[in-house]
Write a protein that holds these residues in place. Structure first.
Motif, mmCIF file in Angstrom:
data_model
loop_
_atom_site.group_PDB
_atom_site.id
_atom_site.type_symbol
_atom_site.label_atom_id
_atom_site.label_comp_id
_atom_site.label_asym_id
_atom_site.label_seq_id
_atom_site.Cartn_x
_atom_site.Cartn_y
_atom_site.Cartn_z
ATOM 1 N N LEU A 1 -0.926 0.483 -6.496
ATOM 2 C CA LEU A 1 -1.684 0.948 -5.551
ATOM 3 C C LEU A 1 -2.911 1.712 -5.875
ATOM 4 C CD1 LEU A 1 -2.249 1.135 -2.454
ATOM 5 C CD2 LEU A 1 -0.503 3.018 -2.302
ATOM 6 N N PRO B 1 -1.812 7.714 -3.834
ATOM 7 C CA PRO B 1 -0.960 7.414 -4.752
ATOM 8 C C PRO B 1 -0.744 8.304 -6.035
ATOM 9 C CG PRO B 1 -3.278 6.051 -4.977
ATOM 10 C CD PRO B 1 -3.040 6.619 -3.847
ATOM 11 N N SER C 1 -6.787 1.053 -5.118
ATOM 12 C CA SER C 1 -7.579 2.105 -4.518
ATOM 13 C C SER C 1 -8.817 2.492 -5.376
ATOM 14 C CB SER C 1 -6.794 3.375 -4.240
ATOM 15 O OG SER C 1 -6.236 4.097 -5.375
#
Length: 434
Positions: free
Chosen positions: A142, A102, A146
């Motif tokens: 995201l 990302p 993560s």
């Protein structure tokens, strides 16, 4: 013929706005399908790979669309496909540092955002800004997930989904602003084709993109945090599933009912956007300059014959062939050579006319100079009265002021520009709609 071309342009514009309505509905349905799969996971507790497979399918469709459109965004679609591969590897094979993906996506999408905003015209910048803003929010969410999966983020899932909560709030705010703008444009201006059903449709649209995702996200956080018993989560998932199915069916029916009104609203927004682009407001010049008239080419020329210095007559192809077969020159009827009192019958009438034609100065021949400014060569015919004998500049002045014929005061619908002369026939290939 002119009406047929106008109808073709109207049909093309209607088809474009109809496709825009289809894209709006498709976006809503894709969001509902994502939530549908998540609600099924809460009920049956299946593996998350099914959700990733659906996301892969949607990425593949998006990649094909942007590939056919020759858009540079296809690189971003490939990255979205790769990120889901790495998520599967992280949970099924070995743990990897997912947060690098990302971070790279944020850099790419910001660069792409700046490139497209600077390259596109003002009418499309708003759409690119909204699209890329949602993309940045998705990638930021995201990134937080993560970091949570790699144990770099020790907060709960309620806090991890802070970007999703923010996106729901922003989405609600933007759609409410759209609702206010719709009321101002449609109801204050009193458009008869629009009624209250379009407002109900927009409220229903807001409900599907805000309220249902809010409760689903709440249940997902409870599921991963294990804040409640499993049976309660399954009951909530069933309720959300039933709500989604009923919403999708009713939304499809409701959209089909107000489809014509949606197209009218989109056309109104398009006209306002083009008007802002053509005549942007400036603090130094409160009165913007009027746009220059736009001439369009005719696929099939229109043929006229000049009856007098100021009147023209439409002719057919058959008449045109008959005129071309006659080996005579075009003599204006309004000229002085045809006045009965100017002919000397003691001499030959033909010789008398030839002498008088040669004796007339060019600037006194009303067929060779504009009947308004007496300076330029006439090249305009007004429709439907078929009066002419004026130049392009004088016709533009008429369009800016009265929009009526300078002789008979008939309302002008079209102006024809004479581009080519073939014997007595005047051929028109350019047209301007008033």
């Amino acid at each position: 013929m002119i009406q047929s071309q106008g109808q073709i342009r109207t049909q093309q514009a209607g088809l474009e706005y109809s496709n825009e309505v289809n894209r709006i509905c498709l976006f809503n349905f894709v969001c509902q399908l994502y939530m549908l799969i998540f609600s099924l996971k809460l009920i049956w507790l299946f593996d998350s790979k099914y959700i990733i497979m659906f996301a892969w399918f949607m990425d593949l469709v998006t990649f094909i669309v942007v590939l056919l459109d020759k858009n540079i965004s296809k690189g971003v679609s490939c990255v979205h496909f790769l990120e889901k591969v790495l998520i599967v590897i992280h949970f099924e094979v070995m743990e990897i540092n997912l947060f690098y993906i990302p971070i790279m996506q944020i850099v790419v999408i910001i660069g792409l955002f700046l490139y497209q905003v600077l390259q596109q015209d003002q009418s499309k910048r708003k759409h690119y800004i909204i699209a890329h803003s949602y993309g940045i929010l998705y990638i930021s969410q995201l990134l937080l997930l993560s970091l949570k999966w790699n144990s770099f983020f020790q907060y709960s899932y309620y806090q991890t989904f802070i970007i999703a909560w923010t996106a729901l709030g922003v989405n609600t705010f933007l759609i409410v602003l759209l609702l206010i703008t719709l009321v101002e444009n449609c109801f204050i201006k009193d458009i008869p084709e629009i009624d209250g059903s379009i407002i109900l449709w927009l409220i229903y649209y807001i409900f599907g993109l805000t309220v249902i995702p809010f409760f689903l996200l709440k249940e997902i956080c409870e599921f991963y945090e294990k804040d409640t018993i499993l049976i309660n989560i399954k009951i909530a998932g069933i309720a959300i599933l039933i709500s989604l199915i009923l919403y999708m069916i009713s939304f499809l029916f409701f959209t089909n009912k107000v489809r014509k009104q949606l197209i009218i609203v989109l056309q109104l927004e398009g006209r306002q956007t083009h008007a802002e682009v053509r005549s942007p407001k400036s603090p130094k010049s409160p009165e913007p300059e009027s746009p220059k008239p736009k001439w369009s080419k005719l696929q099939i020329p229109i043929l006229f014959i000049r009856v007098s210095a100021s009147f023209y007559k439409l002719i057919t192809r058959k008449t045109a062939n008959e005129i071309n077969n006659r080996n005579i020159s075009s003599i204006p009827i309004c000229s002085d050579v045809l006045r009965p009192d100017s002919l000397n019958f003691r001499q030959s009438p033909c010789l008398t006319m030839i002498r008088q034609i040669k004796s007339i100065p060019r600037d006194q021949d009303s067929c060779d100079i504009c009947l308004i400014c007496f300076e330029n060569e006439p090249d305009i015919v007004l429709y439907p009265c078929n009066h002419g004998g004026i130049c392009t500049g004088c016709s533009e002045n008429l369009m800016k002021t009265t929009k009526q014929c300078f002789l008979c005061r008939t309302d002008i619908k079209y102006t024809f520009k004479i581009n080519q002369k073939v014997g007595e026939i005047l051929e028109v290939t350019d047209v301007q709609k008033v």
